[in-house]
Design a protein around this motif. Structure first.
Motif, PDB file in Angstrom:
ATOM      1  N   GLU A 108      -1.842  16.481 -11.935  1.00 54.70           N
ATOM      2  CA  GLU A 108      -1.307  15.782 -10.762  1.00 54.70           C
ATOM      3  C   GLU A 108      -1.342  16.684  -9.529  1.00 54.70           C
ATOM      4  O   GLU A 108      -1.733  16.248  -8.442  1.00 54.70           O
ATOM      5  CB  GLU A 108       0.121  15.298 -11.021  1.00 54.70           C
ATOM      6  CG  GLU A 108       0.668  14.484  -9.869  1.00 54.70           C
ATOM      7  CD  GLU A 108       2.009  13.842 -10.171  1.00 54.70           C
ATOM      8  OE1 GLU A 108       2.540  13.173  -9.269  1.00 54.70           O
ATOM      9  OE2 GLU A 108       2.536  13.994 -11.286  1.00 54.70           O
ATOM     10  N   GLN A 109      -0.993  17.946  -9.681  1.00 58.04           N
ATOM     11  CA  GLN A 109      -1.044  18.904  -8.574  1.00 58.04           C
ATOM     12  C   GLN A 109      -2.475  19.041  -8.056  1.00 58.04           C
ATOM     13  O   GLN A 109      -2.726  19.029  -6.858  1.00 58.04           O
ATOM     14  CB  GLN A 109      -0.508  20.258  -9.033  1.00 58.04           C
ATOM     15  CG  GLN A 109      -0.663  21.354  -8.003  1.00 58.04           C
ATOM     16  CD  GLN A 109      -0.407  22.749  -8.581  1.00 58.04           C
ATOM     17  OE1 GLN A 109      -0.103  22.912  -9.759  1.00 58.04           O
ATOM     18  NE2 GLN A 109      -0.543  23.752  -7.744  1.00 58.04           N
ATOM     19  N   GLY A 110      -3.421  19.164  -8.985  1.00 59.98           N
ATOM     20  CA  GLY A 110      -4.825  19.295  -8.595  1.00 59.98           C
ATOM     21  C   GLY A 110      -5.357  18.049  -7.916  1.00 59.98           C
ATOM     22  O   GLY A 110      -6.094  18.134  -6.922  1.00 59.98           O
ATOM     23  N   MET A 111      -4.973  16.870  -8.424  1.00 62.26           N
ATOM     24  CA  MET A 111      -5.426  15.625  -7.819  1.00 62.26           C
ATOM     25  C   MET A 111      -4.823  15.454  -6.427  1.00 62.26           C
ATOM     26  O   MET A 111      -5.508  15.024  -5.504  1.00 62.26           O
ATOM     27  CB  MET A 111      -5.087  14.431  -8.713  1.00 62.26           C
ATOM     28  CG  MET A 111      -5.852  14.400 -10.027  1.00 62.26           C
ATOM     29  SD  MET A 111      -7.655  14.485  -9.871  1.00 62.26           S
ATOM     30  CE  MET A 111      -8.010  13.020  -8.939  1.00 62.26           C
ATOM     31  N   ASN A 112      -3.545  15.774  -6.280  1.00 60.52           N
ATOM     32  CA  ASN A 112      -2.917  15.688  -4.959  1.00 60.52           C
ATOM     33  C   ASN A 112      -3.643  16.574  -3.955  1.00 60.52           C
ATOM     34  O   ASN A 112      -3.944  16.146  -2.835  1.00 60.52           O
ATOM     35  CB  ASN A 112      -1.439  16.092  -5.034  1.00 60.52           C
ATOM     36  CG  ASN A 112      -0.532  14.908  -5.222  1.00 60.52           C
ATOM     37  OD1 ASN A 112      -0.685  13.885  -4.581  1.00 60.52           O
ATOM     38  ND2 ASN A 112       0.422  15.054  -6.117  1.00 60.52           N
ATOM     39  N   ALA A 113      -3.930  17.807  -4.337  1.00 58.64           N
ATOM     40  CA  ALA A 113      -4.636  18.734  -3.446  1.00 58.64           C
ATOM     41  C   ALA A 113      -6.026  18.193  -3.102  1.00 58.64           C
ATOM     42  O   ALA A 113      -6.450  18.221  -1.941  1.00 58.64           O
ATOM     43  CB  ALA A 113      -4.731  20.119  -4.087  1.00 58.64           C
ATOM     44  N   MET A 115       0.847  -1.184   0.000  1.00 58.80           N
ATOM     45  CA  MET A 115       0.000   0.000   0.000  1.00 58.80           C
ATOM     46  C   MET A 115       0.889   1.244   0.000  1.00 58.80           C
ATOM     47  O   MET A 115       1.992   1.221   0.517  1.00 58.80           O
ATOM     48  CB  MET A 115      -0.925   0.005   1.212  1.00 58.80           C
ATOM     49  CG  MET A 115      -1.956  -1.113   1.146  1.00 58.80           C
ATOM     50  SD  MET A 115      -3.481  -0.803   2.034  1.00 58.80           S
ATOM     51  CE  MET A 115      -2.965  -0.717   3.697  1.00 58.80           C
ATOM     52  N   ASN A 116       0.356   2.332  -0.583  1.00 60.39           N
ATOM     53  CA  ASN A 116       1.182   3.524  -0.777  1.00 60.39           C
ATOM     54  C   ASN A 116       0.996   4.609   0.285  1.00 60.39           C
ATOM     55  O   ASN A 116       1.394   5.731   0.075  1.00 60.39           O
ATOM     56  CB  ASN A 116       0.998   4.081  -2.192  1.00 60.39           C
ATOM     57  CG  ASN A 116      -0.438   4.437  -2.502  1.00 60.39           C
ATOM     58  OD1 ASN A 116      -1.293   4.439  -1.625  1.00 60.39           O
ATOM     59  ND2 ASN A 116      -0.721   4.723  -3.744  1.00 60.39           N
ATOM     60  N   SER A 117       0.399   4.292   1.410  1.00 56.13           N
ATOM     61  CA  SER A 117       0.358   5.156   2.601  1.00 56.13           C
ATOM     62  C   SER A 117      -0.059   6.600   2.356  1.00 56.13           C
ATOM     63  O   SER A 117       0.591   7.524   2.828  1.00 56.13           O
ATOM     64  CB  SER A 117       1.728   5.149   3.290  1.00 56.13           C
ATOM     65  OG  SER A 117       2.108   3.839   3.566  1.00 56.13           O
ATOM     66  N   GLY A 118      -1.120   6.832   1.610  1.00 56.18           N
ATOM     67  CA  GLY A 118      -1.623   8.175   1.437  1.00 56.18           C
ATOM     68  C   GLY A 118      -0.908   9.005   0.395  1.00 56.18           C
ATOM     69  O   GLY A 118      -1.183  10.187   0.257  1.00 56.18           O
ATOM     70  N   LYS A 119      -0.003   8.404  -0.352  1.00 54.60           N
ATOM     71  CA  LYS A 119       0.715   9.131  -1.394  1.00 54.60           C
ATOM     72  C   LYS A 119       0.107   8.765  -2.739  1.00 54.60           C
ATOM     73  O   LYS A 119      -0.089   7.586  -3.042  1.00 54.60           O
ATOM     74  CB  LYS A 119       2.199   8.732  -1.361  1.00 54.60           C
ATOM     75  CG  LYS A 119       3.038   9.398  -2.424  1.00 54.60           C
ATOM     76  CD  LYS A 119       4.494   8.906  -2.326  1.00 54.60           C
ATOM     77  CE  LYS A 119       5.382   9.553  -3.348  1.00 54.60           C
ATOM     78  NZ  LYS A 119       5.042   9.265  -4.726  1.00 54.60           N
ATOM     79  N   LEU A 120      -0.186   9.772  -3.543  1.00 53.74           N
ATOM     80  CA  LEU A 120      -0.720   9.532  -4.881  1.00 53.74           C
ATOM     81  C   LEU A 120       0.398   9.003  -5.773  1.00 53.74           C
ATOM     82  O   LEU A 120       1.489   9.573  -5.829  1.00 53.74           O
ATOM     83  CB  LEU A 120      -1.278  10.834  -5.480  1.00 53.74           C
ATOM     84  CG  LEU A 120      -1.753  10.743  -6.932  1.00 53.74           C
ATOM     85  CD1 LEU A 120      -2.933   9.795  -7.069  1.00 53.74           C
ATOM     86  CD2 LEU A 120      -2.111  12.124  -7.455  1.00 53.74           C
ATOM     87  N   GLU A 121       0.114   7.906  -6.457  1.00 58.45           N
ATOM     88  CA  GLU A 121       1.035   7.362  -7.442  1.00 58.45           C
ATOM     89  C   GLU A 121       0.324   7.319  -8.784  1.00 58.45           C
ATOM     90  O   GLU A 121      -0.823   6.888  -8.873  1.00 58.45           O
ATOM     91  CB  GLU A 121       1.508   5.966  -7.038  1.00 58.45           C
ATOM     92  CG  GLU A 121       2.362   5.973  -5.785  1.00 58.45           C
ATOM     93  CD  GLU A 121       2.856   4.586  -5.382  1.00 58.45           C
ATOM     94  OE1 GLU A 121       2.619   3.611  -6.128  1.00 58.45           O
ATOM     95  OE2 GLU A 121       3.481   4.498  -4.313  1.00 58.45           O
ATOM     96  N   ILE A 122       1.008   7.783  -9.825  1.00 60.31           N
ATOM     97  CA  ILE A 122       0.459   7.766 -11.172  1.00 60.31           C
ATOM     98  C   ILE A 122       1.382   6.936 -12.048  1.00 60.31           C
ATOM     99  O   ILE A 122       2.600   7.169 -12.071  1.00 60.31           O
ATOM    100  CB  ILE A 122       0.321   9.193 -11.743  1.00 60.31           C
ATOM    101  CG1 ILE A 122      -0.648  10.008 -10.890  1.00 60.31           C
ATOM    102  CG2 ILE A 122      -0.154   9.142 -13.201  1.00 60.31           C
ATOM    103  CD1 ILE A 122      -0.800  11.451 -11.308  1.00 60.31           C
ATOM    104  N   THR A 123       0.792   5.962 -12.747  1.00 60.53           N
ATOM    105  CA  THR A 123       1.554   5.125 -13.666  1.00 60.53           C
ATOM    106  C   THR A 123       0.861   5.111 -15.027  1.00 60.53           C
ATOM    107  O   THR A 123      -0.308   5.493 -15.144  1.00 60.53           O
ATOM    108  CB  THR A 123       1.692   3.683 -13.148  1.00 60.53           C
ATOM    109  OG1 THR A 123       0.386   3.128 -12.961  1.00 60.53           O
ATOM    110  CG2 THR A 123       2.474   3.634 -11.832  1.00 60.53           C
ATOM    111  N   THR A 124       1.598   4.665 -16.030  1.00 60.27           N
ATOM    112  CA  THR A 124       1.072   4.581 -17.400  1.00 60.27           C
ATOM    113  C   THR A 124       1.382   3.180 -17.944  1.00 60.27           C
ATOM    114  O   THR A 124       2.330   3.003 -18.700  1.00 60.27           O
ATOM    115  CB  THR A 124       1.693   5.670 -18.295  1.00 60.27           C
ATOM    116  OG1 THR A 124       3.114   5.578 -18.203  1.00 60.27           O
ATOM    117  CG2 THR A 124       1.250   7.057 -17.860  1.00 60.27           C
TER     118      THR A 124
END
Length: 162
Positions: free
Chosen positions: A142-147, A1-10
């Motif tokens: 990504e900035q908007g999604m993180n916020a 699990m990524n512990s509250g950090k947004l991860e983006i992959t392609t």
């Protein structure tokens, strides 16, 4: 699990996958994704934007309409259609922005999985082309999604106390 950090992959030329863990059960996360009164409290993007219009007809073939407004009064709108709804674990819908900077309609599949009282969120968006996907990744998305996801985490914490 990524512990509250947004991860983006392609993983493929046309896909973008976002994952994040939320410290709340999937039932609560699903409600935050589908109830306008909750969506308005977290899905506002970067600072300086508000959720001006948030309409949800949560049923298969039901439509949604979102419009965000920045401090200069500029709008960014999009809408879509729900294709599949399996509460609280799966939500599939189309998306099309008013100013079509994503190269056509996209298909997004949200999967929420309970894991020891937390929710693993996986959101997969399929674009019309690699260029459309790369164009979306080239914005401040990504900035908007993180916020927004940070706001969602705070909202979930406050709702969990009720």
């Amino acid at each position: 699990m990524n512990s509250g950090k947004l991860e983006i992959t392609t993983p493929t030329d046309r896909e973008m996958v976002m994952t994040r863990v939320f410290n709340a059960p999937s039932t609560l996360v699903f409600e935050c994704y589908t109830k306008p009164e909750l969506l308005k409290r977290w899905m506002t993007g970067p600072d300086g934007w508000t959720f001006a219009i948030c309409e949800v007809d949560l049923k298969v073939d039901g439509k949604f309409r979102f419009v965000w407004r920045n401090v200069r009064g500029n709008d960014m709108g999009m809408g879509g259609v729900y294709k599949e709804i399996v509460a609280p674990e799966r939500l599939v819908h189309t998306e099309l922005f008013d100013e079509d900077w994503t190269g056509g309609e996209t298909l997004t599949t949200l999967i929420l999985t309970d894991q020891s009282g937390k929710t693993f969120m996986k959101s997969t968006t399929i674009y019309s082309s690699k260029e459309a996907r790369d164009g979306a990744l080239g914005t401040n998305m990504e900035q908007g999604m993180n916020a927004s996801f940070d706001r969602l985490e705070n909202l979930l914490a406050s709702l969990g106390k009720d």
